[in-house]
Scaffold this motif. Structure first.
Motif, PDB file in Angstrom:
ATOM      1  N   ASP A  13       0.825  -1.206   0.000  1.00 36.99           N
ATOM      2  CA  ASP A  13       0.000   0.000   0.000  1.00 36.99           C
ATOM      3  C   ASP A  13       0.861   1.257   0.000  1.00 36.99           C
ATOM      4  O   ASP A  13       0.575   2.207  -0.724  1.00 36.99           O
ATOM      5  CB  ASP A  13      -0.935   0.006   1.213  1.00 36.99           C
ATOM      6  CG  ASP A  13      -1.789   1.247   1.246  1.00 36.99           C
ATOM      7  OD1 ASP A  13      -2.724   1.339   0.415  1.00 36.99           O
ATOM      8  OD2 ASP A  13      -1.517   2.144   2.067  1.00 36.99           O
ATOM      9  N   ILE A  16       2.297   1.621  -3.535  1.00 39.87           N
ATOM     10  CA  ILE A  16       1.305   1.985  -4.551  1.00 39.87           C
ATOM     11  C   ILE A  16       0.966   3.470  -4.480  1.00 39.87           C
ATOM     12  O   ILE A  16       0.887   4.151  -5.500  1.00 39.87           O
ATOM     13  CB  ILE A  16       0.038   1.121  -4.404  1.00 39.87           C
ATOM     14  CG1 ILE A  16       0.334  -0.294  -4.867  1.00 39.87           C
ATOM     15  CG2 ILE A  16      -1.130   1.707  -5.176  1.00 39.87           C
ATOM     16  CD1 ILE A  16      -0.772  -1.277  -4.567  1.00 39.87           C
ATOM     17  N   ARG A 140       9.313  -2.035  -5.854  1.00 40.42           N
ATOM     18  CA  ARG A 140       8.607  -0.830  -6.283  1.00 40.42           C
ATOM     19  C   ARG A 140       9.303  -0.141  -7.445  1.00 40.42           C
ATOM     20  O   ARG A 140       8.648   0.411  -8.308  1.00 40.42           O
ATOM     21  CB  ARG A 140       8.416   0.126  -5.123  1.00 40.42           C
ATOM     22  CG  ARG A 140       9.684   0.812  -4.710  1.00 40.42           C
ATOM     23  CD  ARG A 140       9.436   1.782  -3.609  1.00 40.42           C
ATOM     24  NE  ARG A 140      10.729   2.362  -3.259  1.00 40.42           N
ATOM     25  CZ  ARG A 140      10.943   3.036  -2.196  1.00 40.42           C
ATOM     26  NH1 ARG A 140       9.986   3.247  -1.354  1.00 40.42           N
ATOM     27  NH2 ARG A 140      12.124   3.523  -1.944  1.00 40.42           N
ATOM     28  N   GLY A 144       6.968  -0.365 -10.252  1.00 40.41           N
ATOM     29  CA  GLY A 144       6.315   0.930 -10.125  1.00 40.41           C
ATOM     30  C   GLY A 144       6.084   1.627 -11.457  1.00 40.41           C
ATOM     31  O   GLY A 144       5.007   2.166 -11.706  1.00 40.41           O
ATOM     32  N   LEU A 147       3.171  -0.012 -13.196  1.00 44.35           N
ATOM     33  CA  LEU A 147       1.893   0.371 -12.595  1.00 44.35           C
ATOM     34  C   LEU A 147       1.490   1.772 -13.018  1.00 44.35           C
ATOM     35  O   LEU A 147       0.337   2.040 -13.323  1.00 44.35           O
ATOM     36  CB  LEU A 147       1.988   0.301 -11.063  1.00 44.35           C
ATOM     37  CG  LEU A 147       2.067  -1.070 -10.429  1.00 44.35           C
ATOM     38  CD1 LEU A 147       2.300  -0.954  -8.943  1.00 44.35           C
ATOM     39  CD2 LEU A 147       0.785  -1.842 -10.706  1.00 44.35           C
TER      40      LEU A 147
END
Length: 152
Positions: A13, A16, A140, A144, A147
């Protein structure tokens, strides 16, 4: 395994939101300050709630407080998804931070309870929590960008 999944959820979380923050700011037409509070409200609540979460777990039971932390974190995640503006989102993120603090503080105690003495070094599952958290944090940079590309 539930403890590992909860910690993984907590760490993912954080990642994100940091990756999606530019899009969040654009979607809500938020100022830089408003966008910063989306992250800071969570971080402040998490930091402030760690000791209290551990103390409550000692009083009321680690398993029970872990479930409370997961429930609060999940409910506030739903509120984050329903947010209509940066203030609503920041307040929901603060709730996530409180739930996350309880979850994080009790997860360490639950794992310590599950693996005693020599079991900690002999059982490979003892390092699973740390491995998942490190993987989520380290991934990440790799995931990342993908995403963020999917979002916009």
């Amino acid at each position: 395994m539930a403890v590992v999944a909860g910690v993984f959820m907590l760490v993912v979380d954080i990642t994100i939101v940091n990756v999606a923050l530019p899009e969040i700011g654009d979607d809500f037409d938020a100022s830089l300050s408003g966008s910063q509070w989306v992250v800071n409200a969570y971080a402040l609540a998490l930091a402030a709630g760690l000791v209290t979460g551990g103390s409550l777990a000692d009083l009321w039971g680690r398993g029970r407080m872990y479930a409370v932390g997961v429930g609060l974190f999940t409910a506030c995640s739903l509120l984050c998804g329903l947010a209509t503006g940066p203030l609503f989102l920041a307040l929901a993120r603060a709730g996530q931070g409180i739930g996350g603090a309880v979850l994080w503080a009790t997860s360490l105690a639950l794992l310590s309870e599950a693996f005693r003495g020599g079991e900690r070094s002999a059982d490979p599952r003892a390092g699973l929590r740390t491995g998942c958290a490190a993987t989520a944090r380290g991934g990440r940079g790799i995931g990342g960008g993908g995403l963020r590309g999917l979002a916009g």
